[in-house]
Write a protein that holds these residues in place. Structure first.
Motif, PDB file in Angstrom:
ATOM      1  N   THR A 230       0.900  -1.321  -0.084  1.00 31.45           N
ATOM      2  CA  THR A 230       0.098  -0.102   0.057  1.00 31.45           C
ATOM      3  C   THR A 230       0.770   1.462   0.060  1.00 31.45           C
ATOM      4  OG1 THR A 230      -0.074   0.104   2.371  1.00 31.45           O
ATOM      5  CG2 THR A 230      -1.958  -1.275   1.516  1.00 31.45           C
ATOM      6  N   GLY A 231       2.165   1.161   0.118  1.00 28.42           N
ATOM      7  CA  GLY A 231       3.090   2.081   0.230  1.00 28.42           C
ATOM      8  C   GLY A 231       3.750   2.706   1.389  1.00 28.42           C
ATOM      9  N   VAL A 232       3.308   2.104   2.599  1.00 26.23           N
ATOM     10  CA  VAL A 232       3.864   2.180   3.900  1.00 26.23           C
ATOM     11  C   VAL A 232       4.817   1.355   4.147  1.00 26.23           C
ATOM     12  CG1 VAL A 232       1.483   3.638   4.276  1.00 26.23           C
ATOM     13  CG2 VAL A 232       2.080   1.108   5.215  1.00 26.23           C
ATOM     14  N   ALA A 233       5.737   1.631   5.387  1.00 21.12           N
ATOM     15  CA  ALA A 233       6.700   0.752   5.852  1.00 21.12           C
ATOM     16  C   ALA A 233       6.117  -0.045   7.139  1.00 21.12           C
ATOM     17  CB  ALA A 233       7.992   1.581   6.260  1.00 21.12           C
ATOM     18  N   VAL A 234       6.312  -1.205   7.338  1.00 18.48           N
ATOM     19  CA  VAL A 234       6.015  -2.024   8.692  1.00 18.48           C
ATOM     20  C   VAL A 234       7.311  -2.154   9.490  1.00 18.48           C
ATOM     21  CG1 VAL A 234       4.766  -3.967   9.292  1.00 18.48           C
ATOM     22  CG2 VAL A 234       4.232  -2.913   7.113  1.00 18.48           C
ATOM     23  N   ALA A 235       6.984  -1.462  10.428  1.00 21.11           N
ATOM     24  CA  ALA A 235       8.236  -1.737  11.680  1.00 21.11           C
ATOM     25  C   ALA A 235       7.956  -2.997  12.207  1.00 21.11           C
ATOM     26  CB  ALA A 235       7.943  -0.578  12.608  1.00 21.11           C
ATOM     27  N   PRO A 236       9.141  -3.717  12.536  1.00 15.23           N
ATOM     28  CA  PRO A 236       8.779  -5.119  13.110  1.00 15.23           C
ATOM     29  C   PRO A 236       8.381  -5.202  14.527  1.00 15.23           C
ATOM     30  CG  PRO A 236      11.172  -4.845  12.257  1.00 15.23           C
ATOM     31  CD  PRO A 236      10.611  -3.627  12.097  1.00 15.23           C
ATOM     32  N   ALA A 237       8.369  -4.119  15.196  1.00 15.73           N
ATOM     33  CA  ALA A 237       7.848  -4.176  16.644  1.00 15.73           C
ATOM     34  C   ALA A 237       6.298  -3.779  16.403  1.00 15.73           C
ATOM     35  CB  ALA A 237       8.322  -2.969  17.510  1.00 15.73           C
ATOM     36  N   ASP A 238       5.690  -3.420  15.241  1.00 13.69           N
ATOM     37  CA  ASP A 238       4.354  -2.869  15.167  1.00 13.69           C
ATOM     38  C   ASP A 238       3.785  -4.213  14.599  1.00 13.69           C
ATOM     39  OD1 ASP A 238       4.480  -0.425  15.758  1.00 13.69           O
ATOM     40  OD2 ASP A 238       4.922   0.402  13.817  1.00 13.69           O
ATOM     41  N   LEU A 239       4.680  -4.968  13.634  1.00 12.49           N
ATOM     42  CA  LEU A 239       3.953  -6.337  13.232  1.00 12.49           C
ATOM     43  C   LEU A 239       3.786  -7.278  14.241  1.00 12.49           C
ATOM     44  CD1 LEU A 239       3.356  -8.075  10.598  1.00 12.49           C
ATOM     45  CD2 LEU A 239       5.730  -8.519  10.563  1.00 12.49           C
ATOM     46  N   GLN A 240       4.739  -7.460  15.156  1.00 13.27           N
ATOM     47  CA  GLN A 240       4.845  -8.349  16.328  1.00 13.27           C
ATOM     48  C   GLN A 240       3.580  -7.948  17.261  1.00 13.27           C
ATOM     49  OE1 GLN A 240       6.684 -11.397  16.994  1.00 13.27           O
ATOM     50  NE2 GLN A 240       4.725 -11.318  18.372  1.00 13.27           N
ATOM     51  N   GLU A 241       3.345  -6.591  17.342  1.00 15.78           N
ATOM     52  CA  GLU A 241       2.253  -6.234  18.207  1.00 15.78           C
ATOM     53  C   GLU A 241       0.897  -6.883  17.603  1.00 15.78           C
ATOM     54  OE1 GLU A 241       0.435  -2.282  20.163  1.00 15.78           O
ATOM     55  OE2 GLU A 241       2.271  -2.097  19.079  1.00 15.78           O
ATOM     56  N   TRP A 242       0.718  -6.591  16.534  1.00 17.78           N
ATOM     57  CA  TRP A 242      -0.437  -6.793  16.043  1.00 17.78           C
ATOM     58  C   TRP A 242      -0.680  -8.390  15.304  1.00 17.78           C
ATOM     59  CZ3 TRP A 242      -4.648  -4.155  16.279  1.00 17.78           C
ATOM     60  CH2 TRP A 242      -4.746  -2.757  16.835  1.00 17.78           C
ATOM     61  N   MET A 243       0.378  -9.362  15.509  1.00 16.93           N
ATOM     62  CA  MET A 243       0.161 -10.515  15.175  1.00 16.93           C
ATOM     63  C   MET A 243      -0.754 -11.233  15.977  1.00 16.93           C
ATOM     64  SD  MET A 243       1.463 -11.029  12.240  1.00 16.93           S
ATOM     65  CE  MET A 243       1.055 -12.937  12.416  1.00 16.93           C
ATOM     66  N   GLY A 244      -1.375 -12.224  15.718  1.00 17.33           N
ATOM     67  CA  GLY A 244      -2.572 -12.809  16.487  1.00 17.33           C
ATOM     68  C   GLY A 244      -3.811 -12.270  16.753  1.00 17.33           C
ATOM     69  N   THR A 245      -4.082 -11.096  15.938  1.00 14.70           N
ATOM     70  CA  THR A 245      -5.288 -10.302  15.945  1.00 14.70           C
ATOM     71  C   THR A 245      -5.924 -10.398  14.688  1.00 14.70           C
ATOM     72  OG1 THR A 245      -4.385  -8.258  15.015  1.00 14.70           O
ATOM     73  CG2 THR A 245      -4.134  -8.446  17.340  1.00 14.70           C
ATOM     74  N   GLU A 246      -7.335 -10.124  14.750  1.00 14.29           N
ATOM     75  CA  GLU A 246      -8.058 -10.208  13.536  1.00 14.29           C
ATOM     76  C   GLU A 246      -7.435  -9.355  12.275  1.00 14.29           C
ATOM     77  OE1 GLU A 246     -10.752  -9.696  10.265  1.00 14.29           O
ATOM     78  OE2 GLU A 246     -10.336  -8.042  11.521  1.00 14.29           O
ATOM     79  N   LYS A 247      -7.339 -10.263  11.047  1.00 12.59           N
ATOM     80  CA  LYS A 247      -6.366  -9.611  10.228  1.00 12.59           C
ATOM     81  C   LYS A 247      -6.864  -8.165   9.685  1.00 12.59           C
ATOM     82  CE  LYS A 247      -3.329 -12.782  10.858  1.00 12.59           C
ATOM     83  NZ  LYS A 247      -3.845 -13.095  12.173  1.00 12.59           N
ATOM     84  N   ARG A 248      -8.151  -8.029   9.377  1.00 10.69           N
ATOM     85  CA  ARG A 248      -8.545  -6.533   8.942  1.00 10.69           C
ATOM     86  C   ARG A 248      -8.112  -5.544   9.958  1.00 10.69           C
ATOM     87  NH1 ARG A 248     -12.683 -10.008   7.184  1.00 10.69           N
ATOM     88  NH2 ARG A 248     -13.347  -9.942   5.112  1.00 10.69           N
ATOM     89  N   ALA A 249      -8.395  -5.787  11.405  1.00  5.80           N
ATOM     90  CA  ALA A 249      -7.929  -4.801  12.331  1.00  5.80           C
ATOM     91  C   ALA A 249      -6.443  -4.713  12.429  1.00  5.80           C
ATOM     92  CB  ALA A 249      -8.369  -5.418  13.739  1.00  5.80           C
ATOM     93  N   ALA A 250      -5.640  -5.597  12.076  1.00  6.75           N
ATOM     94  CA  ALA A 250      -4.278  -5.542  12.095  1.00  6.75           C
ATOM     95  C   ALA A 250      -3.740  -4.638  10.821  1.00  6.75           C
ATOM     96  CB  ALA A 250      -3.530  -6.854  11.695  1.00  6.75           C
ATOM     97  N   ILE A 251      -4.360  -4.857   9.667  1.00  6.51           N
ATOM     98  CA  ILE A 251      -4.116  -4.087   8.529  1.00  6.51           C
ATOM     99  C   ILE A 251      -4.480  -2.718   8.675  1.00  6.51           C
ATOM    100  CG2 ILE A 251      -4.870  -3.858   6.071  1.00  6.51           C
ATOM    101  CD1 ILE A 251      -5.153  -6.656   5.824  1.00  6.51           C
ATOM    102  N   THR A 252      -5.552  -2.610   9.285  1.00 11.08           N
ATOM    103  CA  THR A 252      -5.935  -1.029   9.434  1.00 11.08           C
ATOM    104  C   THR A 252      -4.779  -0.415  10.389  1.00 11.08           C
ATOM    105  OG1 THR A 252      -8.196  -1.568   9.377  1.00 11.08           O
ATOM    106  CG2 THR A 252      -7.776   0.305  10.530  1.00 11.08           C
ATOM    107  N   ALA A 253      -4.583  -1.024  11.287  1.00 16.56           N
ATOM    108  CA  ALA A 253      -3.336  -0.540  12.417  1.00 16.56           C
ATOM    109  C   ALA A 253      -2.120  -0.138  11.809  1.00 16.56           C
ATOM    110  CB  ALA A 253      -3.442  -1.190  13.765  1.00 16.56           C
ATOM    111  N   LEU A 254      -1.809  -1.227  10.937  1.00 23.54           N
ATOM    112  CA  LEU A 254      -0.430  -1.208  10.455  1.00 23.54           C
ATOM    113  C   LEU A 254      -0.340   0.025   9.560  1.00 23.54           C
ATOM    114  CD1 LEU A 254       0.401  -5.174  10.290  1.00 23.54           C
ATOM    115  CD2 LEU A 254       1.581  -3.201  11.646  1.00 23.54           C
TER     116      LEU A 254
END
Length: 237
Positions: free
Chosen positions: A31-55
């Motif tokens: 989508t054109g944004v960077a994903v920080a490893p810490a942010d990815l880890q924080e949102w793993m295990g969550t519902e994926k649409r919610a994770a995508i929105t947050a990331l």
């Protein structure tokens, strides 16, 4: 006495080689944004649409753009399907035997996941696993579970406790004091704690080290394969 064990899927009962992490990262990055490893880890295990929105938001993007989250979610599923086709997920060693032992001892077993129902059901079919009250097309099932609850079936995914409570509903479990929860991410453990479960256990088969689990964890085990022995030791104590 524990009568229901609720386990996460990817990283907890199923080894997918980190495909979910990479697929989510790649879909959001597209989508054109960077994903920080810490942010990815924080949102793993969550519902994926919610994770995508947050990331997307954490990366400086605008998740409110019409259709962006849904398109990214569809892309996530495409990438994940490609990765699973190239390297199919497999049961984590000892987990099939642990689930079989738990059920033989009268403990119902439910799986919860941030995947949508279609993705989760497809993974179970590939493994030959099935929900005990339903049939699975294809090869003969090799493992039965008592319930499957997905992130798109509740009002909010982890760390909310709703999937655990839905698993209780589907298995006829009425007392949270009879529930054990286990997962490989912080939100798995927090969801278990928020549900009131007697045990909310972190397992080391995912990306976290022992010290990285929240204080809410009642124990940290090497794997779900150790849960039957953990319960047996508790009963003998």
């Amino acid at each position: 006495m524990i009568t229901l064990a609720v386990f996460d899927m990817a990283g907890t009962t199923i080894d997918d080689g980190g495909a979910v992490y990479r697929a989510l990262e790649d879909a959001v990055t597209e989508t054109g944004v960077a994903v920080a490893p810490a942010d990815l880890q924080e949102w793993m295990g969550t519902e994926k649409r919610a994770a995508i929105t947050a990331l997307i938001g954490l990366g400086g993007g605008d998740a409110t753009v019409p259709g962006l989250v849904e398109a990214t979610f569809d892309r996530f599923r495409e990438i994940l399907a490609e990765r699973y086709a190239a390297a199919p997920p497999t049961p984590i060693p000892g987990v099939t035997e642990a689930i079989t032992e738990l059920r033989a001892n009268g403990v119902r077993v439910a799986l919860t996941t941030g995947f949508s129902r279609d993705v989760a059901s497809g993974i179970l079919t590939e493994l030959g696993w099935h929900v005990d009250d339903s049939s699975v097309a294809g090869a003969a099932p090799t493992l039965a579970i008592d319930a499957l609850v997905c992130g798109d079936e509740v009002a909010a995914g982890r760390p909310a406790p709703h999937m655990i409570h839905r698993a209780m509903e589907r298995t006829g479990t009425i007392d949270v004091a009879e529930v054990l929860v286990a997962g490989d991410t912080a939100v798995d453990v927090l969801a278990g704690a928020h549900s009131g479960a007697a045990h909310s256990i972190g397992v080391l088969t995912g990306k976290l080290d022992r010290a990285e689990f929240p204080a809410a964890a009642t124990a940290v085990l090497a794997s779900v394969a150790q849960v039957p022995a953990y319960l047996a030791a508790g009963e003998l104590a």
